[in-house]
Design an enzyme around this catalytic site. Sequence first.
Site, PDB file in Angstrom:
ATOM      1  N   LYS A 129      -1.284   3.539  -8.654  1.00  0.00           N
ATOM      2  CA  LYS A 129      -2.367   3.043  -7.787  1.00  0.00           C
ATOM      3  C   LYS A 129      -2.812   4.122  -6.795  1.00  0.00           C
ATOM      4  O   LYS A 129      -3.994   4.388  -6.641  1.00  0.00           O
ATOM      5  CB  LYS A 129      -1.905   1.798  -6.995  1.00  0.00           C
ATOM      6  N   ARG A 179       0.172  -8.342  -1.367  1.00  0.00           N
ATOM      7  CA  ARG A 179       1.422  -8.237  -2.116  1.00  0.00           C
ATOM      8  C   ARG A 179       1.983  -9.601  -2.477  1.00  0.00           C
ATOM      9  O   ARG A 179       2.986  -9.677  -3.174  1.00  0.00           O
ATOM     10  CB  ARG A 179       2.460  -7.589  -1.246  1.00  0.00           C
ATOM     11  N   ARG A 217       8.938  10.940  -8.136  1.00  0.00           N
ATOM     12  CA  ARG A 217       7.771  11.096  -7.249  1.00  0.00           C
ATOM     13  C   ARG A 217       8.081  12.016  -6.069  1.00  0.00           C
ATOM     14  O   ARG A 217       9.113  11.907  -5.431  1.00  0.00           O
ATOM     15  CB  ARG A 217       7.343   9.721  -6.720  1.00  0.00           C
ATOM     16  N   ARG A 255      10.387   9.998  -1.038  1.00  0.00           N
ATOM     17  CA  ARG A 255      10.442   8.800  -0.201  1.00  0.00           C
ATOM     18  C   ARG A 255      11.845   8.201  -0.169  1.00  0.00           C
ATOM     19  O   ARG A 255      12.533   8.176  -1.186  1.00  0.00           O
ATOM     20  CB  ARG A 255       9.456   7.753  -0.745  1.00  0.00           C
ATOM     21  N   ARG A 301      12.603  -3.371  -5.636  1.00  0.00           N
ATOM     22  CA  ARG A 301      11.141  -3.398  -5.469  1.00  0.00           C
ATOM     23  C   ARG A 301      10.465  -3.957  -6.726  1.00  0.00           C
ATOM     24  O   ARG A 301       9.467  -4.667  -6.636  1.00  0.00           O
ATOM     25  CB  ARG A 301      10.630  -1.981  -5.151  1.00  0.00           C
TER      26      ARG A 301
HETATM   27  P1  ADP Z   1       1.881   3.697  -6.933  1.00  0.00           P
HETATM   28  O1  ADP Z   1       0.919   4.049  -5.829  1.00  0.00           O
HETATM   29  O2  ADP Z   1       1.324   2.665  -7.864  1.00  0.00           O
HETATM   30  O3  ADP Z   1       3.261   3.337  -6.446  1.00  0.00           O
HETATM   31  P2  ADP Z   1       1.778   6.559  -7.532  1.00  0.00           P
HETATM   32  O4  ADP Z   1       0.326   6.847  -7.640  1.00  0.00           O
HETATM   33  O5  ADP Z   1       2.480   7.008  -6.288  1.00  0.00           O
HETATM   34  O6  ADP Z   1       2.083   4.999  -7.815  1.00  0.00           O
HETATM   35  O7  ADP Z   1       2.493   7.216  -8.802  1.00  0.00           O
HETATM   36  C1  ADP Z   1       3.920   7.128  -8.977  1.00  0.00           C
HETATM   37  C2  ADP Z   1       4.436   8.422  -9.591  1.00  0.00           C
HETATM   38  O8  ADP Z   1       3.955   8.510 -10.938  1.00  0.00           O
HETATM   39  C3  ADP Z   1       3.966   9.704  -8.883  1.00  0.00           C
HETATM   40  O9  ADP Z   1       5.023  10.640  -8.941  1.00  0.00           O
HETATM   41  C4  ADP Z   1       2.772  10.156  -9.710  1.00  0.00           C
HETATM   42  O10 ADP Z   1       2.606  11.572  -9.634  1.00  0.00           O
HETATM   43  C5  ADP Z   1       3.185   9.709 -11.113  1.00  0.00           C
HETATM   44  N1  ADP Z   1       2.049   9.353 -11.974  1.00  0.00           N
HETATM   45  C6  ADP Z   1       0.880   8.761 -11.615  1.00  0.00           C
HETATM   46  N2  ADP Z   1       0.076   8.583 -12.674  1.00  0.00           N
HETATM   47  C7  ADP Z   1       0.770   9.061 -13.755  1.00  0.00           C
HETATM   48  C8  ADP Z   1       0.496   9.163 -15.168  1.00  0.00           C
HETATM   49  N3  ADP Z   1      -0.651   8.731 -15.676  1.00  0.00           N
HETATM   50  N4  ADP Z   1       1.449   9.703 -15.970  1.00  0.00           N
HETATM   51  C9  ADP Z   1       2.631  10.139 -15.436  1.00  0.00           C
HETATM   52  N5  ADP Z   1       2.943  10.073 -14.130  1.00  0.00           N
HETATM   53  C10 ADP Z   1       2.040   9.550 -13.295  1.00  0.00           C
HETATM   54  P1  AMP Z   2       4.297   1.134  -1.255  1.00  0.00           P
HETATM   55  O1  AMP Z   2       3.995   2.417  -0.537  1.00  0.00           O
HETATM   56  O2  AMP Z   2       3.063   0.323  -1.541  1.00  0.00           O
HETATM   57  O3  AMP Z   2       5.162   1.347  -2.479  1.00  0.00           O
HETATM   58  O4  AMP Z   2       5.148   0.252  -0.246  1.00  0.00           O
HETATM   59  C1  AMP Z   2       6.409   0.684   0.233  1.00  0.00           C
HETATM   60  C2  AMP Z   2       7.096  -0.462   0.986  1.00  0.00           C
HETATM   61  O5  AMP Z   2       6.310  -0.831   2.142  1.00  0.00           O
HETATM   62  C3  AMP Z   2       7.264  -1.769   0.205  1.00  0.00           C
HETATM   63  O6  AMP Z   2       8.440  -1.773  -0.601  1.00  0.00           O
HETATM   64  C4  AMP Z   2       7.331  -2.800   1.339  1.00  0.00           C
HETATM   65  O7  AMP Z   2       8.591  -2.794   1.964  1.00  0.00           O
HETATM   66  C5  AMP Z   2       6.314  -2.240   2.328  1.00  0.00           C
HETATM   67  N1  AMP Z   2       4.946  -2.753   2.083  1.00  0.00           N
HETATM   68  C6  AMP Z   2       3.857  -2.042   1.681  1.00  0.00           C
HETATM   69  N2  AMP Z   2       2.781  -2.824   1.591  1.00  0.00           N
HETATM   70  C7  AMP Z   2       3.186  -4.074   1.923  1.00  0.00           C
HETATM   71  C8  AMP Z   2       2.555  -5.343   2.010  1.00  0.00           C
HETATM   72  N3  AMP Z   2       1.249  -5.491   1.704  1.00  0.00           N
HETATM   73  N4  AMP Z   2       3.288  -6.410   2.380  1.00  0.00           N
HETATM   74  C9  AMP Z   2       4.589  -6.291   2.692  1.00  0.00           C
HETATM   75  N5  AMP Z   2       5.260  -5.129   2.624  1.00  0.00           N
HETATM   76  C10 AMP Z   2       4.573  -4.039   2.252  1.00  0.00           C
END
Ligand code: ADP
Ligand code: AMP
Length: 214
Positions: free
Chosen positions: A13, A88, A127, A160, A171
């Site tokens: 995302k 969420r 990541r 992270r 999660r």
């Molecule tokens: P989200 O925001 O949904 O948690 P991220 O955009 O942070 O996901 O992506 C999670 C991890 O996967 C990151 O390390 C990113 O670089 C990697 N990633 C994103 N898109 C792809 C893809 N199409 N193929 C492989 N890895 C990807």
């Molecule tokens: P994310 O960066 O979206 O993966 O979120 C990381 C963490 O932040 C999650 O595991 C939750 O603990 C918290 N978080 C992010 N967005 C929300 C939300 N909309 N509602 C509740 N917790 C959230």
Amino acid sequence: MKLVLLGAPGAGKGTQAKKLIEKFTIPQISTGDLLRAAVAAESELGQEAKSFMDKGELVPDSVVLGMVEERLGQDDCAQGYILDGFPRNTAQAEALDAMLAELGMELDSALSVEVPLEDLMKRLTGRRTCRDCGQMYNIYFNAPAEEGKCDKCGGALFQRDDDREETIRKRLEVYNEQTAPLIDYYSGKGILKSVEGTGDIEGIFANVCATLGL
Ligand code: ADP
Ligand code: AMP
């Protein structure tokens, strides 16, 4: 464009949101980023949020909703925004509807980024994020040219705290129980779209734009 991005943790995302905001110059509102900034600033809100984030649980709705409402009211959101990681759960989705009605805004689409569960663990453990510009990398799939350093701005990359295997499991469980039902919620409203989130990032972005009619 007023868009909600849905999808499991690690679905991509944030990666797709960053490409959309570059192309369409609207803000990305990531509640995860806002919460991490509050934690880093050691604010009262951040301290409250941290214990939930470290366990992989959702931060209470009361904390998140206030933060989103304040952000949506800012001037740069008037032309559109991308909500990433919010809502969420169903209570947040209903609260968002009420907030938008109050602001005289309406969502255009909720886009679900779909990735098989078995791909997510490696995406999340691999990541890495730039401390300065927020660009995401992955040590397995899209590594930076130089280890630990951002290709875009040269900033240092960090992992992270919640991208550890046991927290990731929690999660994903929380996602399945509380967030996945939003797919039906937005489908019921007639604004759900979906896109395959596997394959190369540019190809997915092309599909995202086509699916949204951009
Ligand atoms: P989200 O925001 O949904 O948690 P991220 O955009 O942070 O996901 O992506 C999670 C991890 O996967 C990151 O390390 C990113 O670089 C990697 N990633 C994103 N898109 C792809 C893809 N199409 N193929 C492989 N890895 C990807
Ligand atoms: P994310 O960066 O979206 O993966 O979120 C990381 C963490 O932040 C999650 O595991 C939750 O603990 C918290 N978080 C992010 N967005 C929300 C939300 N909309 N509602 C509740 N917790 C959230």
